[in-house]
Design an enzyme around this catalytic site. Structure first.
Site, mmCIF file in Angstrom:
data_model
loop_
_atom_site.group_PDB
_atom_site.id
_atom_site.type_symbol
_atom_site.label_atom_id
_atom_site.label_comp_id
_atom_site.label_asym_id
_atom_site.label_seq_id
_atom_site.Cartn_x
_atom_site.Cartn_y
_atom_site.Cartn_z
ATOM 1 N N GLY A 267 0.836 -1.214 0.000
ATOM 2 C CA GLY A 267 0.000 0.000 0.000
ATOM 3 C C GLY A 267 0.864 1.254 0.000
ATOM 4 C CG ASP B 107 -3.840 -0.157 -3.417
ATOM 5 O OD1 ASP B 107 -4.739 -0.619 -4.152
ATOM 6 O OD2 ASP B 107 -3.987 0.875 -2.726
ATOM 7 C CE1 TYR C 280 -4.812 6.691 -1.666
ATOM 8 C CE2 TYR C 280 -3.429 4.842 -2.275
ATOM 9 C CZ TYR C 280 -4.622 5.343 -1.777
ATOM 10 O OH TYR C 280 -5.614 4.475 -1.401
ATOM 11 C CE LYS D 28 -7.057 2.147 -4.286
ATOM 12 N NZ LYS D 28 -5.810 2.603 -3.664
ATOM 13 C CG HIS E 32 -10.242 6.187 -4.434
ATOM 14 N ND1 HIS E 32 -8.969 6.689 -4.596
ATOM 15 C CD2 HIS E 32 -10.269 5.702 -3.179
ATOM 16 C CE1 HIS E 32 -8.280 6.499 -3.489
ATOM 17 N NE2 HIS E 32 -9.044 5.909 -2.613
ATOM 18 C CG ASN F 247 -14.119 3.197 0.019
ATOM 19 O OD1 ASN F 247 -13.954 2.711 1.126
ATOM 20 N ND2 ASN F 247 -13.154 3.851 -0.618
#
Ligand SMILES: NC(=O)C1=CN([C@@H]2O[C@H](COP(=O)(O)OP(=O)(O)OC[C@H]3O[C@@H](n4cnc5c(N)ncnc54)[C@H](OP(=O)(O)O)[C@@H]3O)[C@@H](O)[C@H]2O)C=CC1
Ligand SMILES: O=C1CO[C@H](CO)[C@@H](O)[C@@H]1O
Length: 339
Positions: free
Chosen positions: A23, A58, A63, A92, A125, A164
């Site tokens: 991650g 990921d 990010y 994402k 996302h 999500n």
């Protein structure tokens, strides 16, 4: 050098996803801005992870690390450590890009930043659609999904999925799509077992990916008062002792035995090895049941400041909460550039 051997699960489109990934979310800094503080350590840790056998990374537009991740991938390929086809790279699409045509714009931006021709998996996302300046755009995620199907057909991604999404949203998407999502990436950890969602996804051939697998055990800014278990929980320590493993290893193994992919984040090299050294033991039925009992529904990632937006996926907090200044950046839009 330590070596780890990470098995894979098969997605509904036939591609294989390594059961453990790296991650890359660095979080926010003390001023609640995107943190670049940990970037050099993370790049070193990611480089080391690939050296020892990690193949799944990921990341996300959000990010702000795609260029750095891309540089590490490029170097590892040039150094002959891996071939592109050995890697499984996920990115994402942030919720500023939910118009059907904007999905491709966002994915092409990610590919440019990552310096890749394709990603292995691209995720929606979040199910809500929010403009750059925080307006609820109310774009149906079914429309956005058509953009994902198009990106898949153009070969920009080998696989498409969501993140999500709750059970109702998964049902509606599966009933109204041409290409079913291969994955749903959601928060799962010892506090948040997500049994109903995991059962539904797995019964419908959607692989579940667990984000924040330690989210509630490690002191975190987003959930400073999260309930037990913590890393020093006696029950977890005792289970670990039985197998010669740490609490974090027991946690990741527990998720793996539930058929769930995990993507822990660490910038600490010893933990890079530790987190992937979970494929040489098996928790027995009694221990699996004991660990499952920690589930209390507590969420680490609970963006209540979006709870009145259409398609917010989680339970709403009933009383109106003041949004602290520190969280306004999330509510007011994140100003994510395309390059
Ligand atoms: N789809 C989505 O909406 C979301 C996706 N994600 C993805 O999931 C990834 C993981 O989630 P994240 O929220 O980062 O949190 P994690 O649950 O992975 O926890 C990260 C924290 O755990 C610590 N840690 C890691 N390994 C160990 C270990 N073996 N022992 C003790 N502490 C350890 C890390 O410290 P240190 O680094 O100092 O070693 C860090 O403080 C993200 O990086 C991102 O890729 C995350 C949130 C939301
Ligand atoms: O991927 C993510 C990283 O974590 C954030 C919260 O801290 C999430 O909002 C986001 O979806």
């Amino acid at each position: 050098m330590a070596r780890v051997n990470i098995p894979s699960f098969t997605l509904n489109d036939g591609t294989k996803i390594p059961a453990l990934g790296y991650g890359t979310w660095l979080g926010m800094d003390a001023k609640f801005e995107f943190s670049a503080e940990g970037m050099p350590q993370m790049m070193e840790a990611l480089s080391y992870a690939i050296d020892i056998g990690y193949r799944h990374i990921d990341t996300a537009h959000l990010y702000r690390v795609e260029p750095e991740v891309g540089k590490i991938i490029d170097k590892k390929i040039k150094d002959g450590v891996v071939k592109r086809e050995d890697l499984f790279v996920t990115t994402k699409v942030w919720h500023h890009f939910h118009r059907e045509a904007d999905v491709e714009v966002s994915v092409r931006g990610s590919l440019r930043r990552l310096n890749l021709d394709y990603v292995d998996l691209v995720l929606m996302h979040w199910p809500m659609s929010i403009s750059q300046d925080g307006v609820d755009e109310k774009i149906d995620y079914l429309e956005t999904w058509r953009g994902f199907e198009s990106v898949l057909s153009k070969g920009l991604a080998k696989s498409i999925g969501v993140s999500n999404f709750n059970v109702e949203q998964m049902k509606r998407l599966l009933a109204n799509c041409k290409v079913p999502p291969s994955t749903n990436q959601v928060e799962i950890n010892l506090n948040l077992g997500q049994k109903e969602l995991v059962d539904y996804c797995q019964a419908n051939n959607v692989v579940v990916v667990a984000y924040s697998p330690f989210g509630t055990m490690v002191p975190s800014r987003s959930a400073p008062n999260s309930p037990e278990p913590k890393l020093n929980n006696p029950t977890m320590i005792a289970i670990g002792k039985k197998y010669g493993k740490s609490v974090t290893q027991v946690t990741l193994r527990y998720l793996y035995q539930r058929g769930i992919v995990s993507i822990p984040k660490t910038v600490t090299p010893s933990r890079v090895v530790e987190n992937a050294s979970i494929f040489d033991f098996e928790l027995d039925k009694g221990d699996m049941e004991t660990i499952a009992k920690f589930d209390n529904g507590f969420r680490t990632v609970r963006p209540f400041f979006w709870q009145d937006y259409q398609n917010y996926p989680f339970e709403k907090i009933p009383d109106k909460m003041e949004i602290p200044e520190s969280l306004r950046i999330w509510k007011n839009g994140l100003n994510l550039d395309i390059d």
